[in-house]
Design an enzyme around this catalytic site. Structure first.
Site, mmCIF file in Angstrom:
data_model
loop_
_atom_site.group_PDB
_atom_site.id
_atom_site.type_symbol
_atom_site.label_atom_id
_atom_site.label_comp_id
_atom_site.label_asym_id
_atom_site.label_seq_id
_atom_site.Cartn_x
_atom_site.Cartn_y
_atom_site.Cartn_z
ATOM 1 N N GLY A 69 0.638 -1.183 0.044
ATOM 2 C CA GLY A 69 0.078 0.122 0.069
ATOM 3 C C GLY A 69 0.930 1.251 0.015
ATOM 4 O O GLY A 69 0.563 2.186 -0.593
ATOM 5 N N THR A 70 1.928 1.196 0.828
ATOM 6 C CA THR A 70 2.821 2.341 0.674
ATOM 7 C C THR A 70 3.561 2.845 -0.588
ATOM 8 O O THR A 70 3.540 3.651 -1.255
ATOM 9 C CB THR A 70 3.901 2.123 1.601
ATOM 10 O OG1 THR A 70 3.432 1.940 3.092
ATOM 11 C CG2 THR A 70 5.013 3.290 1.594
ATOM 12 N N GLN A 177 -7.919 1.634 5.200
ATOM 13 C CA GLN A 177 -8.774 1.174 6.197
ATOM 14 C C GLN A 177 -9.901 0.824 5.897
ATOM 15 O O GLN A 177 -10.799 -0.098 6.622
ATOM 16 C CB GLN A 177 -8.639 1.979 7.305
ATOM 17 C CG GLN A 177 -7.336 2.122 8.047
ATOM 18 C CD GLN A 177 -6.860 0.955 8.858
ATOM 19 O OE1 GLN A 177 -7.935 0.182 9.098
ATOM 20 N NE2 GLN A 177 -5.633 0.800 9.050
ATOM 21 N N SER A 194 -4.268 -1.664 0.724
ATOM 22 C CA SER A 194 -3.380 -2.514 0.913
ATOM 23 C C SER A 194 -4.142 -3.895 1.461
ATOM 24 O O SER A 194 -4.898 -3.977 2.261
ATOM 25 C CB SER A 194 -2.529 -1.954 2.176
ATOM 26 O OG SER A 194 -1.204 -2.838 2.529
ATOM 27 N N CYS A 320 5.752 7.652 23.694
ATOM 28 C CA CYS A 320 6.859 6.747 24.299
ATOM 29 C C CYS A 320 6.534 5.448 23.738
ATOM 30 O O CYS A 320 7.566 4.520 23.887
ATOM 31 C CB CYS A 320 6.274 6.663 25.700
ATOM 32 S SG CYS A 320 4.620 6.143 26.134
#
Length: 460
Positions: A69-70, A177, A194, A320
């Site tokens: 997909g990228t 998505q 994707s 984080c």
């Protein structure tokens, strides 16, 4: 072990597994050859393209299979911008696009182009009117996701597509998505997706380019996939991707209703079970299987580890949990609390029992993390010693600066201020979010010798 991270990658669908195994025996030859093995491979590839095109809502000759997909997003953006270079070099994107789109925009800018980011509201949605205002005479391409990867908010694709059409600007839609749940509203010019997002194998992306869209593939030319995706096609994976897309679409209507009810339960119960939680994303216009919430005074990475120990796999946009130690660009664009962020995305087949157990486990996990970090149970007012205080949290990562703010806010009188010194990027989001949740006034950010100074005024 319940897997609640389908938005990252969905488990392989049984139909995909069956199709993949069958195609390994039949689709190994070069589909460009004329002998029988090649013809057999070509038939499989053509059938897969027709099935995928039907699901996308385009012609088979408008659809290209890519390696991810990228890769599809990068090819779509570079090809469309090159094809419309005479129009201009301006690109429009939303602030919450997938990182692959934003990285392509940054590369375009580094090569002399320009791009504009359309902001979003606190639910993560763009305003169609604001998007329309970003379009210019020299805009070569506009990009808008169909639904957000992190918070599930659906975007006004149809409205933006109409504005783009009126301006003569092609619209690229990232449907990664949403494609497994249904077709994208009409009006788009280019589309990417994707396969591993809907239960197909990884390593297969879709790139659809409507006829009539000026498009110039970049890089060395290749005779395969209309010159838009170089290299030998992975026919077994492509066949499995198309078969699984058809299968999940057939199941989507019923599964959408079932999973939406489970997500509605999570959205309602988490704030009741866990104090100081912000559920983010649009409560109505959203994907059926995804919910994101952030927990005050919580280290996101530690919380994910606690949930993993309880056998729940979830993801997070907290700073984080990333290698850059900055909050998710989506949460940052929305201006919502980022600490203790949890994204729950339910795969097909998730049971009510799994969700019930998650809701039983979550409060204890959050409480354990908060206790470990020394988070305040409540803000306890004390006799005011000064009208202002300075908290030095330099070198400390969120949620520590927010925890230290919460511990001392009661030490200044109503109307007094607390200034938090912090060099953690997440503080820029989390301190204003704490103020909104605690009904205190966020005065603003001031420069400091190191990091920034965040000023909070006590209202109650």
């Amino acid at each position: 072990m319940p897997y609640f991270d389908a938005a990252s990658s969905a488990p392989l669908h049984p139909v995909a597994r069956q199709a993949l195994l069958a195609a390994l025996d039949e689709g190994w030859a070069d589909p460009a050859r004329l002998y029988r093995e090649g013809r057999r491979a070509r038939l499989l590839l053509d059938a897969a393209r027709e099935a995928a095109a039907e699901a996308v809502g385009c012609r088979p000759d408008e659809l290209t299979f890519t390696s991810s997909g990228t890769r599809a997003a990068h090819s779509a953006i570079s090809g469309a911008l090159a094809g419309r270079r005479r129009v201009g070099r301006h690109l429009v994107v939303s602030a919450v696009e997938h990182s692959s789109v934003l990285h392509a925009a940054a590369t375009h800018e580094a090569q002399g182009g320009t791009f504009a980011e359309v902001p979003v509201d606190r639910a993560g949605a763009v305003s169609a009117a604001a998007y329309g205002e970003a379009l210019r005479e020299d805009t070569a391409l506009a990009c808008l996701q169909s639904a957000n990867h992190e918070v599930g908010t659906e975007q006004p694709v149809a409205e933006v597509a109409e504005l783009c059409r009126a301006s003569g600007v092609p619209l690229l839609v990232d449907a990664a998505q949403s494609l497994g749940w249904g077709p994208v509203p009409a009006g788009w010019s280019l589309l990417t997706a994707s396969a591993h997002k809907w239960g197909g194998p990884s390593g297969v992306g879709l790139l659809a380019v409507r006829k009539g869209v000026r498009f110039a593939p970049q890089g060395p030319s290749d005779e395969r996939e209309s010159g838009r995706a170089a290299g030998f096609e992975n026919i077994p994976a492509v066949v499995a991707a198309a078969a699984s897309l058809r299968a999940v679409r057939a199941e989507a209507a019923a599964e959408s209703v079932r999973l939406r009810a489970l997500v509605d339960l999570i959205r309602a119960r988490v704030p009741e079970l866990v104090p100081d939680v912000e559920v983010v994303g649009d409560p109505v216009r959203r994907l059926p299987h995804l919910v994101t919430f952030s927990c005050l005074y919580v280290d996101g990475e530690t919380l994910l580890h606690e949930l993993d120990r309880a056998e729940f796999s979830v993801s997070s946009g907290s700073s984080c949990t990333s290698s850059t130690l900055t909050p998710s660009h989506v949460l940052r664009a929305m201006g919502v609390l980022s600490e203790g962020n949890v994204r729950v995305s339910l795969p097909a087949g998730t049971t009510a029992e799994d969700v019930d157990r998650f809701l039983r486990v979550l409060p204890g996990a959050v409480s354990e993390v908060r206790e470990r970090l020394g988070a305040p149970v409540s803000v306890a007012p004390s006799p005011a010693a000064a009208t202002s205080l300075v908290v030095d949290s330099l070198g400390k990562r969120c949620p520590i600066p927010v925890i230290e703010l919460a511990k001392v806010i009661g030490e200044v009188p109503v109307g007094g201020t607390v200034t938090v010194l912090s060099d953690d990027e997440a503080a820029r989001l989390d301190i204003p979010a704490w103020c909104a949740m605690r009904e205190q006034e966020y005065v603003g950010e001031e420069p400091a010798d190191r990091g920034s100074a965040y000023v909070v005024r006590r209202l109650s």
